[in-house]
Design a protein around this motif. Sequence first.
Motif, PDB file in Angstrom:
ATOM      1  N   LEU A   7       0.828  -1.204   0.000  1.00 41.27           N
ATOM      2  CA  LEU A   7       0.000   0.000   0.000  1.00 41.27           C
ATOM      3  C   LEU A   7       0.866   1.260   0.000  1.00 41.27           C
ATOM      4  CD1 LEU A   7      -2.911  -0.970   2.420  1.00 41.27           C
ATOM      5  CD2 LEU A   7      -2.887  -0.974  -0.066  1.00 41.27           C
ATOM      6  N   ASP A   8       2.046   1.180  -0.599  1.00 41.61           N
ATOM      7  CA  ASP A   8       2.910   2.348  -0.718  1.00 41.61           C
ATOM      8  C   ASP A   8       2.147   3.493  -1.384  1.00 41.61           C
ATOM      9  OD1 ASP A   8       4.870   0.809   0.371  1.00 41.61           O
ATOM     10  OD2 ASP A   8       6.040   0.570  -1.457  1.00 41.61           O
ATOM     11  N   GLY A   9       2.228   4.667  -0.789  1.00 43.08           N
ATOM     12  CA  GLY A   9       1.580   5.844  -1.358  1.00 43.08           C
ATOM     13  C   GLY A   9       0.094   5.935  -1.088  1.00 43.08           C
ATOM     14  N   PHE A  10      -0.410   5.114  -0.165  1.00 39.74           N
ATOM     15  CA  PHE A  10      -1.847   5.060   0.084  1.00 39.74           C
ATOM     16  C   PHE A  10      -2.363   6.246   0.877  1.00 39.74           C
ATOM     17  CE2 PHE A  10      -5.398   3.011   2.702  1.00 39.74           C
ATOM     18  CZ  PHE A  10      -6.346   3.145   1.705  1.00 39.74           C
ATOM     19  N   GLY A  11      -1.485   6.967   1.580  1.00 39.27           N
ATOM     20  CA  GLY A  11      -1.914   8.003   2.523  1.00 39.27           C
ATOM     21  C   GLY A  11      -2.941   8.980   1.990  1.00 39.27           C
ATOM     22  N   ASP A 130      -5.581   3.080  -8.891  1.00 39.24           N
ATOM     23  CA  ASP A 130      -4.729   1.917  -8.683  1.00 39.24           C
ATOM     24  C   ASP A 130      -4.503   1.661  -7.202  1.00 39.24           C
ATOM     25  OD1 ASP A 130      -2.742  -0.173  -9.644  1.00 39.24           O
ATOM     26  OD2 ASP A 130      -1.428   1.132  -8.467  1.00 39.24           O
ATOM     27  N   THR A 131      -4.206   2.726  -6.455  1.00 37.87           N
ATOM     28  CA  THR A 131      -3.986   2.594  -5.020  1.00 37.87           C
ATOM     29  C   THR A 131      -5.261   2.136  -4.319  1.00 37.87           C
ATOM     30  OG1 THR A 131      -2.352   4.373  -5.126  1.00 37.87           O
ATOM     31  CG2 THR A 131      -3.190   3.793  -2.959  1.00 37.87           C
ATOM     32  N   ALA A 132      -6.405   2.701  -4.717  1.00 34.55           N
ATOM     33  CA  ALA A 132      -7.679   2.298  -4.120  1.00 34.55           C
ATOM     34  C   ALA A 132      -7.973   0.833  -4.418  1.00 34.55           C
ATOM     35  CB  ALA A 132      -8.806   3.182  -4.657  1.00 34.55           C
ATOM     36  N   LEU A 196      -5.383   0.288   8.931  1.00 36.62           N
ATOM     37  CA  LEU A 196      -4.726   0.796   7.737  1.00 36.62           C
ATOM     38  C   LEU A 196      -3.791   1.958   8.011  1.00 36.62           C
ATOM     39  CD1 LEU A 196      -7.970   0.557   5.684  1.00 36.62           C
ATOM     40  CD2 LEU A 196      -5.963  -0.876   5.377  1.00 36.62           C
ATOM     41  N   GLY A 197      -3.664   2.352   9.254  1.00 37.72           N
ATOM     42  CA  GLY A 197      -2.695   3.371   9.620  1.00 37.72           C
ATOM     43  C   GLY A 197      -3.066   4.756   9.136  1.00 37.72           C
ATOM     44  N   ASP A 198      -2.201   5.707   9.459  1.00 40.69           N
ATOM     45  CA  ASP A 198      -2.416   7.093   9.061  1.00 40.69           C
ATOM     46  C   ASP A 198      -1.431   7.543   7.987  1.00 40.69           C
ATOM     47  OD1 ASP A 198      -4.490   7.528  10.923  1.00 40.69           O
ATOM     48  OD2 ASP A 198      -3.000   7.716  12.509  1.00 40.69           O
ATOM     49  N   GLY A 199      -0.423   6.735   7.702  1.00 41.35           N
ATOM     50  CA  GLY A 199       0.589   7.138   6.737  1.00 41.35           C
ATOM     51  C   GLY A 199       0.450   6.402   5.424  1.00 41.35           C
ATOM     52  N   ASP A 200       1.553   6.332   4.687  1.00 42.87           N
ATOM     53  CA  ASP A 200       1.526   5.753   3.353  1.00 42.87           C
ATOM     54  C   ASP A 200       1.620   4.236   3.355  1.00 42.87           C
ATOM     55  OD1 ASP A 200       1.208   8.104   2.064  1.00 42.87           O
ATOM     56  OD2 ASP A 200       3.249   8.288   1.331  1.00 42.87           O
ATOM     57  N   THR A 201       2.284   3.667   4.339  1.00 43.68           N
ATOM     58  CA  THR A 201       2.599   2.247   4.241  1.00 43.68           C
ATOM     59  C   THR A 201       2.132   1.414   5.431  1.00 43.68           C
ATOM     60  OG1 THR A 201       4.770   2.624   5.238  1.00 43.68           O
ATOM     61  CG2 THR A 201       4.636   2.737   2.847  1.00 43.68           C
ATOM     62  N   GLU A 202       1.703   2.019   6.504  1.00 42.14           N
ATOM     63  CA  GLU A 202       1.383   1.266   7.713  1.00 42.14           C
ATOM     64  C   GLU A 202       0.158   0.384   7.517  1.00 42.14           C
ATOM     65  OE1 GLU A 202       1.002   2.079  12.506  1.00 42.14           O
ATOM     66  OE2 GLU A 202       0.480   3.665  11.110  1.00 42.14           O
ATOM     67  N   LEU A 203       0.301  -0.888   7.826  1.00 46.27           N
ATOM     68  CA  LEU A 203      -0.784  -1.855   7.723  1.00 46.27           C
ATOM     69  C   LEU A 203      -0.581  -2.865   8.832  1.00 46.27           C
ATOM     70  CD1 LEU A 203      -2.052  -3.500   4.446  1.00 46.27           C
ATOM     71  CD2 LEU A 203      -1.710  -4.845   6.508  1.00 46.27           C
ATOM     72  N   LEU A 204      -1.555  -2.991   9.723  1.00 44.96           N
ATOM     73  CA  LEU A 204      -1.381  -3.820  10.908  1.00 44.96           C
ATOM     74  C   LEU A 204      -2.526  -4.803  11.048  1.00 44.96           C
ATOM     75  CD1 LEU A 204      -0.428  -1.025  13.480  1.00 44.96           C
ATOM     76  CD2 LEU A 204       1.150  -2.583  12.343  1.00 44.96           C
ATOM     77  N   LEU A 205      -2.192  -6.044  11.398  1.00 43.29           N
ATOM     78  CA  LEU A 205      -3.167  -7.022  11.856  1.00 43.29           C
ATOM     79  C   LEU A 205      -3.057  -7.100  13.372  1.00 43.29           C
ATOM     80  CD1 LEU A 205      -2.754  -9.853   9.209  1.00 43.29           C
ATOM     81  CD2 LEU A 205      -4.818  -8.499   9.588  1.00 43.29           C
ATOM     82  N   LEU A 206      -4.172  -6.900  14.069  1.00 47.61           N
ATOM     83  CA  LEU A 206      -4.147  -6.788  15.521  1.00 47.61           C
ATOM     84  C   LEU A 206      -5.016  -7.873  16.152  1.00 47.61           C
ATOM     85  CD1 LEU A 206      -4.762  -2.927  15.748  1.00 47.61           C
ATOM     86  CD2 LEU A 206      -2.557  -4.085  15.805  1.00 47.61           C
ATOM     87  N   LEU A 207      -4.617  -8.295  17.335  1.00 48.69           N
ATOM     88  CA  LEU A 207      -5.414  -9.188  18.168  1.00 48.69           C
ATOM     89  C   LEU A 207      -5.436  -8.581  19.563  1.00 48.69           C
ATOM     90  CD1 LEU A 207      -6.949 -11.855  18.581  1.00 48.69           C
ATOM     91  CD2 LEU A 207      -4.749 -12.922  19.129  1.00 48.69           C
ATOM     92  N   GLN A 208      -6.636  -8.193  20.012  1.00 48.86           N
ATOM     93  CA  GLN A 208      -6.765  -7.548  21.311  1.00 48.86           C
ATOM     94  C   GLN A 208      -7.829  -8.261  22.138  1.00 48.86           C
ATOM     95  OE1 GLN A 208      -7.740  -3.581  19.850  1.00 48.86           O
ATOM     96  NE2 GLN A 208      -5.735  -2.844  20.506  1.00 48.86           N
ATOM     97  N   SER A 209      -7.629  -8.275  23.435  1.00 49.69           N
ATOM     98  CA  SER A 209      -8.621  -8.827  24.344  1.00 49.69           C
ATOM     99  C   SER A 209      -9.103  -7.741  25.294  1.00 49.69           C
ATOM    100  CB  SER A 209      -8.046  -9.999  25.130  1.00 49.69           C
ATOM    101  OG  SER A 209      -6.989  -9.552  25.995  1.00 49.69           O
TER     102      SER A 209
END
Length: 216
Positions: A7-11, A130-132, A196-209
């Motif tokens: 997702l480079d440049g997605f910001g 393309d980014t979308a 999906l983060g706030d920047g151009d490349t951040e992408l996180l899979l999270l597990l929270q309890s």
Amino acid sequence: MTAFPTLDGFGPTRETLHLYAQAINTIARVHAQEQPHWWHTSLKVIDNGLTSDPLPLPSGENLTLQMDFPRQQIALITGQDLQESFSMTAGWSGTQMGNALITADCRPGSAWDYERQRFAGDDPGIYDPDTAGRFFTALSSADRLFKRHQATLSGEAGPVQLWPHHFDLSAEWYSPKLMPYGKDLLPAQLNLGFYLGDGDTELLLLLQSWPFATIG
């Protein structure tokens, strides 16, 4: 293993989609029938994009709003018929898109209270197709992953849904174990998140309890 596209440049496109999703959410909050845990305010992943739940109108018809990525538009659908659509490539700000959706939604004699601050933003909307498209591929992959995991769980589970406020995909599982929260007892929870983060490349899979300890 599930692979996700870069997702480079997605910001910039992310910011536009975030505001547009909150504009859709503003309409949903006016019409949706209340569900537990605010599920009625979320969006769901479908084959061509994101959709609201069917929203009952005073006429007896249902209104659905869809963020359609192949057509690069936001569509208002009444019953089975396309009522109106707005291009996501037009460079509209969050304010412009939200106001257009509200104008299309208004009915003669209606006095609905729309929370316009949710989508307020005057910067031109940047939308790169393309980014979308890569974003929607990643979102669809996470949606399928979460649904496969949900199928292995017993007990109450929420739908896999995108929350417009933080623009994250999540799925919740509720334990039969009740935990104190203030004066109430609430079920312990396990939350899967795709952020999906706030920047151009951040992408996180999270597990929270909840509570923040081992759920028995």
